[in-house]
Design an enzyme around this catalytic site. Structure first.
Site, PDB file in Angstrom:
ATOM      1  N   ARG A 282      87.186  50.353  38.285  1.00 42.77           N
ATOM      2  CA  ARG A 282      87.710  49.004  38.483  1.00 42.77           C
ATOM      3  C   ARG A 282      87.721  48.456  37.075  1.00 42.77           C
ATOM      4  O   ARG A 282      86.661  48.335  36.448  1.00 42.77           O
ATOM      5  CB  ARG A 282      86.799  48.185  39.410  1.00 42.77           C
TER       6      ARG A 282
ATOM      7  N   HIS B  75      86.803  43.344  33.668  1.00 42.13           N
ATOM      8  CA  HIS B  75      87.405  42.059  34.037  1.00 42.13           C
ATOM      9  C   HIS B  75      86.331  40.997  34.218  1.00 42.13           C
ATOM     10  O   HIS B  75      85.129  41.291  34.202  1.00 42.13           O
ATOM     11  CB  HIS B  75      88.191  42.206  35.347  1.00 42.13           C
TER      12      HIS B  75
ATOM     13  N   HIS C 117      85.909  36.818  36.418  1.00 36.02           N
ATOM     14  CA  HIS C 117      86.570  35.881  37.337  1.00 36.02           C
ATOM     15  C   HIS C 117      85.804  34.570  37.389  1.00 36.02           C
ATOM     16  O   HIS C 117      84.665  34.484  36.922  1.00 36.02           O
ATOM     17  CB  HIS C 117      86.763  36.463  38.736  1.00 36.02           C
TER      18      HIS C 117
ATOM     19  N   GLU D 115      80.239  37.127  41.907  1.00 33.54           N
ATOM     20  CA  GLU D 115      80.507  38.333  42.711  1.00 33.54           C
ATOM     21  C   GLU D 115      79.217  39.016  43.132  1.00 33.54           C
ATOM     22  O   GLU D 115      78.461  39.493  42.298  1.00 33.54           O
ATOM     23  CB  GLU D 115      81.365  39.300  41.884  1.00 33.54           C
TER      24      GLU D 115
ATOM     25  N   HIS E 243      82.661  42.488  33.308  1.00 38.82           N
ATOM     26  CA  HIS E 243      81.960  43.687  33.785  1.00 38.82           C
ATOM     27  C   HIS E 243      82.962  44.772  34.150  1.00 38.82           C
ATOM     28  O   HIS E 243      84.157  44.505  34.278  1.00 38.82           O
ATOM     29  CB  HIS E 243      81.084  43.335  34.987  1.00 38.82           C
TER      30      HIS E 243
ATOM     31  N   GLU F 162      91.541  38.955  44.772  1.00 39.44           N
ATOM     32  CA  GLU F 162      91.415  40.098  43.863  1.00 39.44           C
ATOM     33  C   GLU F 162      92.610  40.183  42.916  1.00 39.44           C
ATOM     34  O   GLU F 162      92.538  40.820  41.874  1.00 39.44           O
ATOM     35  CB  GLU F 162      91.383  41.393  44.682  1.00 39.44           C
TER      36      GLU F 162
END
Ligand SMILES: *[C@@H]1O[C@H](CO)[C@@H](O)[C@H](O)[C@H]1NC(C)=O
Ligand SMILES: *[C@@H]1O[C@H](CO)[C@@H](O)[C@H](O)[C@H]1NC(C)=O
Ligand SMILES: *[C@@H]1O[C@H](CO)[C@@H](O)[C@H](O)[C@H]1NC(C)=O
Length: 471
Positions: A172, A175, A177, A181, A220, A242
């Site tokens: 993944r 990134h 946000h 999370e 992360h 997402e």
């Protein structure tokens, strides 16, 4: 209402003109192809009496399943899965359904087709099967993700969730946000890493049953190890998507190269090969087995243990109760996730997570294994019963009561997540048992022998048997 009216008129119409609704045959002969619209003879009051005689009602063949004929207020789970032609009938209520209908939905949602008599009015929708979410496919068979948020559950405002799979070595992408999370690893293992505002570093390997948390804005990455990984992400914002995260590839793509060169103190040509689109989920070089090889330590040091972004929840043994097990992880043991409190509950066949509510938070639920049902009761008098399967999301607003009953033959396992600094619930049984008996007798008219049996300790999960006797 309109759909119902339409389906009724279709039934009448097909009885009168059996071939009237047949699919077009593709016959190009315009003489035999009826026009798009008919004449106005179909207007009410204009058709002949012969035509309005629709004949006897359809003779539907069906059998009742155990519990279906009992008083609707008993409300036992009706197992329609192997029933030939399940019908919206409970006791003396309801009626048969000649169609149109989708049997696949009806068989696994018996509490929707034939709700308990105690269901009433309209609550929020408290269910979203991730099987109805569009799956976002990663590059080169590296994995996928699918999500639940307020687009599909408009009242699930406090939390949103994503189920993600990364095949071995799949990433993944790096990134960050705006939301926090929280994650539970569902299968396999992965390496997670992050850097915080002070430049302190973090890296860890987590496996099925472990949890992690990345605070808002902390960049992360996640890479699957040898056995690949599947994990559940829960965000502290129901609107989370997402598709709207800040990706490493995108921040490089959308900064002038002259600026990037100045920022990092390198020539412009250093950026000749940066990806020309986002990567999101993609295949990478397998992570070295020895995590020390990827343990970047700088003058800022590592993130202190008390602020660790992971918690090896898989190592915590489950607490046994009469009808199953419970495990809790909340900020008392995992402080960085300062507003995430969670429980993993296992309910044995016939057992039930007792009737309860969460005074301090909405509950976001994910069904991990097995099947169960829950009734959401909202003040003053609405109640809806939902049937859940592995892969479904549930949502119970703050202080709205609910239970989760195992309706299958195997263990039911699910996750409860709260936005709260401590995992708490109010249990109906404990409350009633701990209230002066006279008050309960005056209010609910329960007899002395019943009051004697009530338990003052919290049960979490009660034992029981499945209703299987035939009727
Ligand atoms: C992961 O999934 C595979 C395939 O379903 C299964 O064999 C394995 O036991 C699972 N591992 C865990 C830890 O749940
Ligand atoms: C990374 O190195 C630091 C400093 O030597 C150490 O404290 C930490 O435990 C290491 N982390 C891992 C995951 O081995
Ligand atoms: C926890 O989450 C709830 C719901 O979003 C919010 O009202 C509350 O302020 C949060 N508390 C903390 C300490 O962040």
């Amino acid at each position: 209402m309109k759909l119902q009216a339409l389906s009724q008129s279709l039934v009448l119409l097909s009885a009168v003109v059996p071939l009237g609704l047949a699919a077009p045959t593709g016959n190009a002969d315009s003489g035999s192809n009826p026009p798009l619209r008919a004449s106005n003879e179909a207007l009410v009051g204009y058709s002949s009496s012969e035509k309005t005689n629709s004949g006897p009602p359809p003779d539907l063949k069906y059998k009742f399943v155990p519990g279906q004929k009992e008083d609707p207020d008993v409300g036992s789970y009706l197992d329609f899965e192997k029933a030939d032609n399940p019908q919206p009938i409970r006791g003396t209520t309801g009626g048969d359904d000649p169609g149109p209908r989708n049997y696949n939905y009806d068989k696994i949602n018996s509490d929707k087709l034939a709700p308990p008599g105690t269901d009433s009015g309209q609550t929020i929708n408290a269910q979203w099967p991730l099987g109805l979410s569009r799956t976002r496919l990663g590059l080169e068979r590296s994995g996928w993700a699918r999500q639940e948020n307020t687009v599909v559950m408009p009242d699930a405002t406090e939390m949103a969730g994503v189920d993600m799979r990364l095949e071995p070595a799949g990433y993944r992408e790096l990134h960050w946000h705006v939301a926090g999370e929280w994650s539970l690893v569902l299968n396999g293992s992965c390496r997670i890493q992050a850097v915080n505002e002070d430049g302190q570093t973090f890296i860890d390997d987590v496996k099925a049953g472990d949890v992690w948390f990345f605070p808002p804005g902390i960049p992360h990455s996640i890479q699957a190890l040898d056995d690949g990984v599947e994990f559940l992400l829960v965000f502290d914002d129901g609107d989370f998507s997402e598709d709207n995260t800040f990706l490493a590839s995108e921040v490089f793509l959308h900064s002038p190269k002259e600026v990037l060169a100045k920022d990092l103190g390198v020539p412009i040509s250093a950026f000749d090969k940066i990806p020309d689109d986002e990567l999101y989920i993609f295949k990478g070089t397998p992570a070295p087995k020895d995590i020390e090889k990827q343990n970047v330590t700088t003058a800022s040091g590592v993130i202190p243990r008390t602020q660790s972004y992971s918690y090896h929840f898989s190592e915590q043994p489950a607490h046994h109760v009469e009808g199953g097990t419970v495990k809790i992880v909340d900020p008392q043991t995992f402080p960085i996730a300062n507003n995430f409190s969670a429980a993993i509950v296992t309910v044995s066949p016939g057992g039930m997570r007792e009737i309860h509510w969460h005074p301090t938070s909405d509950e976001w639920t994910f069904f991990i294994r097995g099947q169960g049902r829950a009734t959401l009761f909202s003040a003053p008098s609405t109640a809806t019963t939902f049937d859940y399967r592995a892969g479904d999301v549930g949502y119970f607003p703050k202080s709205n009561s609910h239970y989760v009953e195992n309706t299958g033959d195997e263990d039911l396992v699910f996750l409860e997540v709260l936005q709260a600094p401590q995992f708490t619930d109010m249990a109906l049984g404990q409350w009633i048992a701990s209230t002066p008996k006279q008050i309960i007798k005056d209010t609910l008219k329960l007899g002395d022998s019943t009051l004697e049996k009530l338990k003052t300790d919290k049960q979490y999960v009660v034992a029981g048997t499945r209703n299987k006797e035939s009727h």
